[in-house]
Write a protein that holds these residues in place. Structure first.
Motif, PDB file in Angstrom:
ATOM      1  N   TYR A 124       0.840  -1.204   0.000  1.00 12.49           N
ATOM      2  CA  TYR A 124       0.000   0.000   0.000  1.00 12.49           C
ATOM      3  C   TYR A 124       0.870   1.247   0.000  1.00 12.49           C
ATOM      4  O   TYR A 124       1.859   1.342   0.730  1.00 12.49           O
ATOM      5  N   ILE A 125       0.493   2.218  -0.814  1.00 11.29           N
ATOM      6  CA  ILE A 125       1.096   3.544  -0.747  1.00 11.29           C
ATOM      7  C   ILE A 125      -0.013   4.562  -0.917  1.00 11.29           C
ATOM      8  O   ILE A 125      -0.851   4.451  -1.809  1.00 11.29           O
ATOM      9  N   GLY A 126      -0.045   5.535  -0.014  1.00  7.62           N
ATOM     10  CA  GLY A 126      -1.104   6.527  -0.078  1.00  7.62           C
ATOM     11  C   GLY A 126      -0.695   7.835   0.553  1.00  7.62           C
ATOM     12  O   GLY A 126       0.400   7.966   1.108  1.00  7.62           O
ATOM     13  N   THR A 127      -1.577   8.804   0.469  1.00  2.00           N
ATOM     14  CA  THR A 127      -1.332  10.111   1.056  1.00  2.00           C
ATOM     15  C   THR A 127      -2.222  10.296   2.276  1.00  2.00           C
ATOM     16  O   THR A 127      -3.350   9.801   2.329  1.00  2.00           O
ATOM     17  N   LYS A 128      -1.713  11.006   3.254  1.00  2.00           N
ATOM     18  CA  LYS A 128      -2.500  11.349   4.428  1.00  2.00           C
ATOM     19  C   LYS A 128      -3.335  12.604   4.118  1.00  2.00           C
ATOM     20  O   LYS A 128      -2.908  13.465   3.356  1.00  2.00           O
ATOM     21  N   LYS A 129      -4.513  12.674   4.710  1.00  2.00           N
ATOM     22  CA  LYS A 129      -5.333  13.863   4.532  1.00  2.00           C
ATOM     23  C   LYS A 129      -4.743  14.994   5.353  1.00  2.00           C
ATOM     24  O   LYS A 129      -4.420  14.825   6.532  1.00  2.00           O
ATOM     25  N   THR A 130      -4.568  16.140   4.732  1.00  2.00           N
ATOM     26  CA  THR A 130      -3.981  17.273   5.435  1.00  2.00           C
ATOM     27  C   THR A 130      -4.677  18.554   5.028  1.00  2.00           C
ATOM     28  O   THR A 130      -5.065  18.726   3.857  1.00  2.00           O
ATOM     29  N   ALA A 131      -4.853  19.456   5.979  1.00  2.00           N
ATOM     30  CA  ALA A 131      -5.557  20.710   5.703  1.00  2.00           C
ATOM     31  C   ALA A 131      -4.677  21.672   4.922  1.00  2.00           C
ATOM     32  O   ALA A 131      -5.056  22.182   3.869  1.00  2.00           O
ATOM     33  N   THR A 132      -3.489  21.938   5.447  1.00  2.00           N
ATOM     34  CA  THR A 132      -2.558  22.854   4.794  1.00  2.00           C
ATOM     35  C   THR A 132      -1.281  22.110   4.435  1.00  2.00           C
ATOM     36  O   THR A 132      -0.876  21.184   5.137  1.00  2.00           O
ATOM     37  N   TRP A 133      -0.641  22.524   3.364  1.00  5.39           N
ATOM     38  CA  TRP A 133       0.530  21.809   2.872  1.00  5.39           C
ATOM     39  C   TRP A 133       1.817  22.404   3.420  1.00  5.39           C
ATOM     40  O   TRP A 133       2.022  23.608   3.436  1.00  5.39           O
ATOM     41  N   ASP A 134       2.706  21.502   3.837  1.00  2.82           N
ATOM     42  CA  ASP A 134       4.037  21.883   4.302  1.00  2.82           C
ATOM     43  C   ASP A 134       5.013  20.866   3.727  1.00  2.82           C
ATOM     44  O   ASP A 134       4.950  19.684   4.045  1.00  2.82           O
ATOM     45  N   ASP A 135       5.928  21.330   2.854  1.00  3.25           N
ATOM     46  CA  ASP A 135       6.869  20.434   2.180  1.00  3.25           C
ATOM     47  C   ASP A 135       7.749  19.652   3.147  1.00  3.25           C
ATOM     48  O   ASP A 135       8.277  18.596   2.797  1.00  3.25           O
TER      49      ASP A 135
END
Length: 315
Positions: A132-143
């Motif tokens: 599995y590879i996925g993205t976490k839900k996040t409100a604001t983006w920070d590199d």
């Protein structure tokens, strides 16, 4: 004579200023324009293509990938879109010993009859393993914050943030996951496939230009993906996989600005690790007669979801 030359120079300068302004406007809207230089891909060779300003420059002039809203460049070298539907799963690749499903997230535009969609995660099956590879839900983006989620056979993977850090399961030495950056990894299964995945957000600028409707509580972080396949068979199928099949004849209308490929029912699957799509080929072992073709990376040809139309890929 001098006055005429001054007027002429002023006119030329004015035309150049207008041209530059139009060029800047195009770059702001569509991104940088680049030219495909790879003769192995005659369908795009020497064509000028737009690449969004937020897309890695070393990806955007090369064929093949799943990128942005999402769009594909298929194995036949033709760019197309697959809309899919938000909060549903679709089969991207299905072969005898490789099955890749994607979970789509999205937003509905009230003025449209479909969703804007992006790939949020992949469920990958090979042998008797699940990755599995996925993205976490996040409100604001920070590199600087890691938004990747990884798991092997149901067990979460902890991959430290340092570039080049590598993880391998003790019982499957042919599997390797390497961190390329804070939000980028390379996943390789020896003799089968290699995937590069990068987590990217929808920016306020993109949302404003394309009317995505991104809200303050979710920046719609999603995956940009590039693939390399080591042993696809001629019977491979799936949204992307079908374009690598030996008998594939493209249904994409070449010359259309944003060609769309349908087949939601055919490629739809019940869950991320299910192999119940109508075109499934997966058995968990390599079938006799597999071609062992070595396909190069389906590198990202990002054009930032212009008009929000679909998913993109190429061989």
């Amino acid at each position: 004579m001098g006055r005429v030359m001054v007027r002429l120079c002023f006119s030329v300068l004015l035309l150049l200023t207008v041209a530059v302004s139009k060029g800047d406007a195009a770059i702001a809207k569509y991104g940088k324009k680049v030219k495909c230089q790879n003769k192995a891909y005659p369908d795009c060779y020497h064509l000028n293509l737009y690449c969004p300003s937020d897309c890695p420059h070393y990806y955007c002039d090369k064929p093949g990938a799943v990128c942005q809203d999402p769009r594909f460049i298929g194995g036949d070298g033709i760019t197309f879109y697959f809309h899919g539907k938000k909060d549903q799963d679709f089969c991207l690749v299905s072969d005898s010993n490789l099955h890749i499903n994607a979970h789509f997230i999205g937003k509905r535009n009230e003025n449209m009859t479909r969703d804007f969609t992006w790939v949020q995660s992949l469920g990958i099956l090979f042998d008797d393993h699940q990755l599995y590879i996925g993205t976490k839900k996040t409100a604001t983006w920070d590199d600087s914050i890691d938004q990747l989620a990884l798991a092997f056979d149901g067990e979460p993977i902890y991959l430290p943030g340092g570039q080049g850090v590598n993880w391998q399961p003790s019982m499957s030495p042919g599997v390797s996951i390497t961190r390329l950056d804070t939000n980028a990894v390379s996943i390789e299964v020896e003799g089968n496939f290699k995937i590069k995945a990068v987590v990217v957000p929808i920016t306020e600028k993109d949302s404003r230009i394309h009317n995505y409707g991104v809200t303050e509580d979710d920046c719609l972080a999603h995956l940009d993906l590039s693939f390399k396949f080591y042993s696809l068979s001629g019977d491979v199928n799936g949204v992307l996989g079908q374009t690598y099949a030996s008998n594939y004849v493209s249904r994409v209308k070449v010359g259309v600005a944003m060609p769309v490929l349908g087949g939601e029912k055919k490629f739809g699957t019940s869950r991320l690790f299910a192999t119940d799509c109508a075109v499934t080929q997966f058995t968990g072992h390599v079938a006799g007669g597999d071609s062992s073709k070595n396909y190069e990376y389906a590198n990202l040809n990002c054009a930032s979801g212009m008009d929000g139309r679909g998913v993109v890929c190429k061989r």
